[in-house]
Motif scaffolding. Sequence first.
Motif, PDB file in Angstrom:
ATOM      1  N   ASP A  41      15.759  -2.510  10.112  1.00 18.34           N
ATOM      2  CA  ASP A  41      14.895  -3.833   9.824  1.00 18.34           C
ATOM      3  C   ASP A  41      13.928  -3.896   8.528  1.00 18.34           C
ATOM      4  O   ASP A  41      13.268  -5.014   8.487  1.00 18.34           O
ATOM      5  CB  ASP A  41      13.892  -4.044  10.857  1.00 18.34           C
ATOM      6  CG  ASP A  41      14.704  -4.530  12.299  1.00 18.34           C
ATOM      7  OD1 ASP A  41      15.920  -4.681  11.959  1.00 18.34           O
ATOM      8  OD2 ASP A  41      14.325  -4.412  13.275  1.00 18.34           O
ATOM      9  N   PHE A  46       7.399  -2.919   0.526  1.00 16.20           N
ATOM     10  CA  PHE A  46       6.477  -2.044  -0.014  1.00 16.20           C
ATOM     11  C   PHE A  46       5.029  -2.381   0.790  1.00 16.20           C
ATOM     12  O   PHE A  46       4.038  -1.818   0.353  1.00 16.20           O
ATOM     13  CB  PHE A  46       6.295  -2.380  -1.558  1.00 16.20           C
ATOM     14  CG  PHE A  46       7.669  -1.881  -2.227  1.00 16.20           C
ATOM     15  CD1 PHE A  46       8.059  -0.392  -2.389  1.00 16.20           C
ATOM     16  CD2 PHE A  46       8.316  -2.612  -2.604  1.00 16.20           C
ATOM     17  CE1 PHE A  46       8.989  -0.063  -3.125  1.00 16.20           C
ATOM     18  CE2 PHE A  46       9.616  -2.452  -3.086  1.00 16.20           C
ATOM     19  CZ  PHE A  46       9.861  -1.301  -3.491  1.00 16.20           C
ATOM     20  N   GLU A  49       3.324   0.834   2.151  1.00 14.70           N
ATOM     21  CA  GLU A  49       2.777   1.665   1.301  1.00 14.70           C
ATOM     22  C   GLU A  49       1.538   1.187   0.549  1.00 14.70           C
ATOM     23  O   GLU A  49       0.761   1.973   0.371  1.00 14.70           O
ATOM     24  CB  GLU A  49       3.930   1.730   0.167  1.00 14.70           C
ATOM     25  CG  GLU A  49       4.155   3.076  -0.469  1.00 14.70           C
ATOM     26  CD  GLU A  49       4.823   3.407  -1.543  1.00 14.70           C
ATOM     27  OE1 GLU A  49       6.252   3.044  -1.417  1.00 14.70           O
ATOM     28  OE2 GLU A  49       4.553   3.322  -2.783  1.00 14.70           O
ATOM     29  N   TYR A  58       6.041   6.645   1.328  1.00 18.52           N
ATOM     30  CA  TYR A  58       7.123   6.438   0.141  1.00 18.52           C
ATOM     31  C   TYR A  58       8.316   5.348   0.690  1.00 18.52           C
ATOM     32  O   TYR A  58       9.087   5.857   1.501  1.00 18.52           O
ATOM     33  CB  TYR A  58       7.803   7.500  -0.351  1.00 18.52           C
ATOM     34  CG  TYR A  58       8.461   7.110  -1.948  1.00 18.52           C
ATOM     35  CD1 TYR A  58       7.597   6.854  -2.979  1.00 18.52           C
ATOM     36  CD2 TYR A  58       9.820   7.175  -1.608  1.00 18.52           C
ATOM     37  CE1 TYR A  58       8.510   6.600  -4.041  1.00 18.52           C
ATOM     38  CE2 TYR A  58      10.710   6.996  -2.903  1.00 18.52           C
ATOM     39  CZ  TYR A  58       9.810   6.711  -4.022  1.00 18.52           C
ATOM     40  OH  TYR A  58      10.581   6.414  -5.198  1.00 18.52           O
ATOM     41  N   PRO A  61      13.203   2.163  -3.640  1.00 16.55           N
ATOM     42  CA  PRO A  61      13.506   1.065  -4.294  1.00 16.55           C
ATOM     43  C   PRO A  61      14.945   0.529  -3.751  1.00 16.55           C
ATOM     44  O   PRO A  61      15.186  -0.479  -3.763  1.00 16.55           O
ATOM     45  CB  PRO A  61      13.472   1.235  -5.642  1.00 16.55           C
ATOM     46  CG  PRO A  61      13.816   2.644  -5.922  1.00 16.55           C
ATOM     47  CD  PRO A  61      13.222   3.606  -4.943  1.00 16.55           C
ATOM     48  N   GLN A  62      15.949   1.476  -3.348  1.00 15.99           N
ATOM     49  CA  GLN A  62      17.127   0.969  -2.639  1.00 15.99           C
ATOM     50  C   GLN A  62      16.962   0.219  -1.406  1.00 15.99           C
ATOM     51  O   GLN A  62      16.485   0.904  -0.432  1.00 15.99           O
ATOM     52  CB  GLN A  62      18.006   2.171  -2.324  1.00 15.99           C
ATOM     53  CG  GLN A  62      18.355   2.854  -3.834  1.00 15.99           C
ATOM     54  CD  GLN A  62      17.394   3.734  -4.368  1.00 15.99           C
ATOM     55  OE1 GLN A  62      16.213   4.209  -3.732  1.00 15.99           O
ATOM     56  NE2 GLN A  62      17.640   4.593  -5.427  1.00 15.99           N
ATOM     57  N   MET A  79       4.087   9.690  -7.586  1.00 15.65           N
ATOM     58  CA  MET A  79       4.858   8.584  -6.841  1.00 15.65           C
ATOM     59  C   MET A  79       3.881   8.152  -5.622  1.00 15.65           C
ATOM     60  O   MET A  79       4.091   7.133  -5.280  1.00 15.65           O
ATOM     61  CB  MET A  79       6.276   8.809  -6.514  1.00 15.65           C
ATOM     62  CG  MET A  79       6.962   9.139  -7.985  1.00 15.65           C
ATOM     63  SD  MET A  79       6.972   7.816  -9.076  1.00 15.65           S
ATOM     64  CE  MET A  79       7.756   6.558  -8.315  1.00 15.65           C
ATOM     65  N   SER A  82       1.560   5.420  -5.728  1.00 17.35           N
ATOM     66  CA  SER A  82       1.277   4.968  -7.022  1.00 17.35           C
ATOM     67  C   SER A  82       1.400   3.300  -7.059  1.00 17.35           C
ATOM     68  O   SER A  82       0.839   2.643  -7.875  1.00 17.35           O
ATOM     69  CB  SER A  82       2.908   5.517  -7.782  1.00 17.35           C
ATOM     70  OG  SER A  82       3.919   5.068  -7.184  1.00 17.35           O
ATOM     71  N   TRP A  83       1.967   2.783  -5.955  1.00 14.91           N
ATOM     72  CA  TRP A  83       2.146   1.137  -5.939  1.00 14.91           C
ATOM     73  C   TRP A  83       0.711   0.794  -5.640  1.00 14.91           C
ATOM     74  O   TRP A  83       0.222  -0.373  -5.867  1.00 14.91           O
ATOM     75  CB  TRP A  83       3.093   0.884  -4.768  1.00 14.91           C
ATOM     76  CG  TRP A  83       3.130  -0.552  -4.420  1.00 14.91           C
ATOM     77  CD1 TRP A  83       3.069  -1.227  -3.485  1.00 14.91           C
ATOM     78  CD2 TRP A  83       3.597  -1.695  -5.379  1.00 14.91           C
ATOM     79  NE1 TRP A  83       3.314  -2.449  -3.438  1.00 14.91           N
ATOM     80  CE2 TRP A  83       3.497  -2.897  -4.884  1.00 14.91           C
ATOM     81  CE3 TRP A  83       3.453  -1.719  -7.024  1.00 14.91           C
ATOM     82  CZ2 TRP A  83       3.533  -3.945  -5.495  1.00 14.91           C
ATOM     83  CZ3 TRP A  83       3.589  -2.910  -7.413  1.00 14.91           C
ATOM     84  CH2 TRP A  83       3.692  -4.013  -6.627  1.00 14.91           C
TER      85      TRP A  83
END
Lengths: 116, 250
Positions: A41, A46, A49, A58, A61-62, A79, A82-83
Motif C-alpha cells: 500500500d 515520503f 520520513e 528510509y 525512491p523505487q 541519508m 535527509s528529506w
Amino acid sequence: MIELVSAERCIGCKLCVKACPTNVFDMDEAAKLPVIARLEDCQTCFMCEAYCPADALYVAPQAEARAEVDEIALAAAGMLGSWRREIGWSKGTDSTMAERDTTPFFETFTERYRQA
Amino acid sequence: MPLERAGIDPFKDKFPLTLRYEGTMRGTGGLRLAGEDCRTTVAGLYAAGDAASRERVMGAVSGGGAYNASWAICSGCWSGRGAARHALGAGKSGGPDRRALKPVGRHGLEAGRETDAPIDTTALVGDIQRDVLPLNINFYRSESGVAGALGRLDALREALGGSVPGTVQGRVRAREAAGMLTVARWMYTAALARKETRGLAALTEYPALDPRQTHRLILSGIDGIAVGTERVPHAEELGRADGQAKGEAS
C-alpha cells in the motif's frame, strides 16, 4: 517504498503510523516499534520520513520494486533524515524548502508583464 | 527528490518513464453538486475537488493546473463550510443527529452479503483494473470496446455478494472495490450515452462534435443505471449556428 525502520533509532512515538495516508504501518506495542504491515500500500510519498523525529525511517525512491538498503551505509551517507532536513522540518535547520525556493509566483510575472 | 535519491540527474541521465493514471476522467465527471455549498442530493454529503463534477467550471475538458487548483481550493472551502453548517445544526431539535437514521448501504458491506465465501478484494480490484486501465479500452475508446468492458464489469457485481473481512483494512478494501466497480460502470455507461466526440469524451465511431448533444449527462442508480440529460445554457444557439453553417455550405 518504505524499506527501513531503524529499531536502534526509533523512539516508538507512532507518528509514522498516524501520518501514513495509506495505513502501511501497524504498531507492535510489545516491541514499541512500528511494523511495515502493508508494504504493497506504500505510495512512496515520503510522508512518514518527513514526520519521523528520530530520523529512523528510509523510503527508497523505487516506487514499484523492492530496494535493498543497509542502515549503516545510509547513515554514513547522511541519508537518514535527509528529506526532513531538506524541507526544514528538523530541529536546527537554518531554512525551509519554501524559503529557498526562488520560483517566482505569478504576481511577479504579471508585474513584469505590466511594466514591459 | 526521488530522482536525486536514486542518483539520477534528470537533465543528463536517461531514466524510465511510465504512464500512471487512475482511469477516470476526473473533472469531467463526478458527484453532481446540488447547491453552491457543494451539497449533493444525499443529505449531509458534500463533494469537493476530483470527487465533485466540475463541468460548470470546465465544460467537457478537464482543465489544467490553474483551473483544477482553483477548483480544489474553492470547492474545498465551500463544501467544508457547507458540511460544518450541516454539522452545527446537529445539536438542534430536528437536526441531523436527532433523526432516526439507519444504514442503507449494501455494496461491499455486510448488509449486501449473499454468500458466506469472503470477497476476494485483491482479485476483484485486479479484474476491475483490467477493464479500466488499458489505454486501448479507456483512452482510445470505441463503442464496441467500451460496451465489452461494461459487460464484463456488470458481471463482476456478483463478487460483491461475498462476506466482508472483519478487519478495518478488509472492510475499507471491500467498500473501495465496490466504489471502484460502480464508478467504472457509471463512467462507461456515460461514455456510451454520448455518441459524438466532445472535449475529453471520444468514441472512434463518432469522431465529430454533434451540436444536438450539447447537454450534460446525469446518471443515477447502482444496480440499474439510469441516464438522463440536463440542458446547458446556449445549447440552442450552438445548434442554430451549426444549422446555418451547414446551410451555407450546401
